[in-house]
Design an enzyme around this catalytic site. Structure first.
Site, PDB file in Angstrom:
ATOM      1  N   THR A  40       0.827  -1.209   0.000  1.00 39.61           N
ATOM      2  CA  THR A  40       0.000   0.000   0.000  1.00 39.61           C
ATOM      3  C   THR A  40       0.866   1.267   0.000  1.00 39.61           C
ATOM      4  O   THR A  40       0.588   2.224  -0.736  1.00 39.61           O
ATOM      5  CB  THR A  40      -0.880   0.021   1.284  1.00 39.61           C
ATOM      6  N   HIS A 102      -8.409  -0.650   2.736  1.00 42.15           N
ATOM      7  CA  HIS A 102      -8.116  -2.084   2.869  1.00 42.15           C
ATOM      8  C   HIS A 102      -9.435  -2.878   2.841  1.00 42.15           C
ATOM      9  O   HIS A 102      -9.419  -4.099   2.922  1.00 42.15           O
ATOM     10  CB  HIS A 102      -7.433  -2.379   4.210  1.00 42.15           C
ATOM     11  N   TYR A 186       2.341  -7.111  -7.134  1.00 40.40           N
ATOM     12  CA  TYR A 186       3.570  -6.582  -6.526  1.00 40.40           C
ATOM     13  C   TYR A 186       4.803  -7.143  -7.228  1.00 40.40           C
ATOM     14  O   TYR A 186       5.728  -6.411  -7.575  1.00 40.40           O
ATOM     15  CB  TYR A 186       3.560  -6.969  -5.045  1.00 40.40           C
ATOM     16  N   ARG A 256      10.225  -2.692   5.545  1.00 43.47           N
ATOM     17  CA  ARG A 256      10.941  -3.777   6.227  1.00 43.47           C
ATOM     18  C   ARG A 256      11.999  -4.367   5.306  1.00 43.47           C
ATOM     19  O   ARG A 256      13.162  -3.997   5.355  1.00 43.47           O
ATOM     20  CB  ARG A 256       9.945  -4.844   6.701  1.00 43.47           C
ATOM     21  N   GLY A 258      11.087  -5.302   1.693  1.00 44.77           N
ATOM     22  CA  GLY A 258      10.766  -4.831   0.338  1.00 44.77           C
ATOM     23  C   GLY A 258      11.256  -5.779  -0.738  1.00 44.77           C
ATOM     24  O   GLY A 258      11.756  -5.349  -1.769  1.00 44.77           O
TER      25      GLY A 258
HETATM   26  P1  A3P Z   1       7.854  -6.464   3.647  1.00 44.77           P
HETATM   27  O1  A3P Z   1       7.375  -6.519   5.051  1.00 44.77           O
HETATM   28  O2  A3P Z   1       7.796  -7.782   2.955  1.00 44.77           O
HETATM   29  O3  A3P Z   1       9.177  -5.809   3.513  1.00 44.77           O
HETATM   30  P2  A3P Z   1       1.897  -2.028   3.171  1.00 44.77           P
HETATM   31  O4  A3P Z   1       2.424  -0.770   2.633  1.00 44.77           O
HETATM   32  O5  A3P Z   1       0.670  -2.520   2.476  1.00 44.77           O
HETATM   33  O6  A3P Z   1       1.775  -1.966   4.641  1.00 44.77           O
HETATM   34  O7  A3P Z   1       2.968  -3.136   2.810  1.00 44.77           O
HETATM   35  C1  A3P Z   1       4.233  -3.119   3.406  1.00 44.77           C
HETATM   36  C2  A3P Z   1       5.145  -3.971   2.573  1.00 44.77           C
HETATM   37  O8  A3P Z   1       5.514  -3.251   1.390  1.00 44.77           O
HETATM   38  C3  A3P Z   1       6.423  -4.262   3.304  1.00 44.77           C
HETATM   39  O9  A3P Z   1       6.847  -5.532   2.850  1.00 44.77           O
HETATM   40  C4  A3P Z   1       7.307  -3.135   2.833  1.00 44.77           C
HETATM   41  O10 A3P Z   1       8.681  -3.360   3.011  1.00 44.77           O
HETATM   42  C5  A3P Z   1       6.936  -3.084   1.355  1.00 44.77           C
HETATM   43  N1  A3P Z   1       7.251  -1.791   0.751  1.00 44.77           N
HETATM   44  C6  A3P Z   1       7.141  -0.561   1.291  1.00 44.77           C
HETATM   45  N2  A3P Z   1       7.547   0.367   0.429  1.00 44.77           N
HETATM   46  C7  A3P Z   1       7.940  -0.271  -0.693  1.00 44.77           C
HETATM   47  C8  A3P Z   1       8.471   0.166  -1.932  1.00 44.77           C
HETATM   48  N3  A3P Z   1       8.697   1.447  -2.175  1.00 44.77           N
HETATM   49  N4  A3P Z   1       8.752  -0.773  -2.867  1.00 44.77           N
HETATM   50  C9  A3P Z   1       8.529  -2.074  -2.622  1.00 44.77           C
HETATM   51  N5  A3P Z   1       8.045  -2.552  -1.457  1.00 44.77           N
HETATM   52  C10 A3P Z   1       7.732  -1.660  -0.490  1.00 44.77           C
END
Ligand code: A3P
Length: 290
Positions: A40, A102, A186, A256, A258
């Protein structure tokens, strides 16, 4: 209170009914829809940057993303609950609005569909979603073991309902109304970000011009919104914010690993096979694969 509720990830009947009762959709609204932890934050950053690029070039040193967390640039429909941000605040936003949710389709206010609002849905391998969610909730609930989390997730006891149901609803709608619902994955976005950012811009009604493509504007957007770039910004790497109401979280907790396939570093083989089997069975015949 369950860990899921305490981490603010539970839509609950109150929040859903409050949104249904009070949210007034506009025909030019765009909703960024995701199951939690599907990316997100990334989608918010990308959609914000693409749609606001005429006021804020991605390369500008005053770009809003340099000083504001992506989560705060696109408000959630269902998060303005309790006394934090009244849902009425969404009314004050100028059109066209970029909003996030969500909530599954079945809980969205009917006006969203009736008015033909655009929806961008971001899907992610449920194994990575599970690991990401478990780690996120674990930040505030250290007793939330992977076994406990896995049992709930694989039984469909997740925030916003079973992930496969959430995915399927939006998948089917994206097939039935492809001009209204863009279904992104994703993993595919990570593999080919430029292609997908172009697709996103086109869907949002602000396609990149040939001139922009030639000048590297798309790559600029991809770079600004990349995991490494966003994670390194002080606004995202430090500080604590309560975006939910009673659940302060570190701003960095949205960035976290990514990665695609990080589940392999956390899930036992037995767990990954079990979750795969459940999801494959639930998605059977739909054409949706992961
Ligand atoms: P991980 O925990 O697998 O690293 P949300 O934004 O829906 O809460 O999802 C968070 C997830 O998206 C996390 O995954 C986070 O690291 C990843 N995320 C956040 N920013 C990102 C980016 N710019 N590109 C790719 N993944 C990203």
């Amino acid at each position: 209170m369950s860990c899921i509720k305490a981490a603010g990830c539970d839509p609950g009947p109150c929040k859903a009914s409050m949104v249904q009762e009070h949210f007034k959709a506009r025909p030019d609204d765009t909703l960024l829809a995701t199951f939690p932890k599907c990316g997100t934050t990334w989608l918010k950053a990308l959609a914000f940057t693409v749609t606001n690029r005429f006021d804020h070039a991605a390369t500008s040193d005053t770009h809003p993303l340099l000083t504001r967390h992506p989560q705060d640039l696109v408000p959630f429909l269902e998060m303005p609950y309790r006394q934090l941000h009244p849902i009425a605040d969404l009314e004050k936003l100028a059109s066209p609005r970029l909003l996030a949710t969500h909530m599954p389709i079945t809980l969205l206010p009917p006006c969203v569909s009736k008015l033909g609002c655009r929806v961008v849905y971001l899907f992610r391998d449920p194994k990575d979603v599970f690991v990401s969610l478990w780690q996120f909730i674990g930040k505030v609930h250290t007793e939330y073991t992977i076994d406990r989390a896995f049992d709930s997730f694989s039984e469909g006891l997740s925030p916003y309902g079973p992930i496969w149901k959430h995915n399927l609803e939006f998948w089917k709608k994206s097939i039935a109304e492809s001009d209204k619902v863009l279904f992104l994955k994703y993993e595919e976005m990570m593999a080919e970000p430029v292609k997908h950012v172009k697709m996103l811009a086109k869907f949002l009604g602000v396609p990149f011009t040939e001139e922009e493509v030639r000048c590297g504007v798309v790559e600029g957007v991809v770079h600004l919104c990349s995991f490494d770039k966003l994670r390194s910004m002080p606004v995202n790497s430090s500080g604590v914010t309560d975006r939910i109401g009673g659940v302060p979280m570190e701003n960095s907790s949205y960035f976290r690993a990514g990665k695609v396939g990080d589940w392999a570093n956390h899930l036992a083989e037995e767990m990954s096979k079990k979750l795969d089997a459940i999801v494959v069975e639930k998605l059977r015949g739909s054409g949706l694969t992961f």
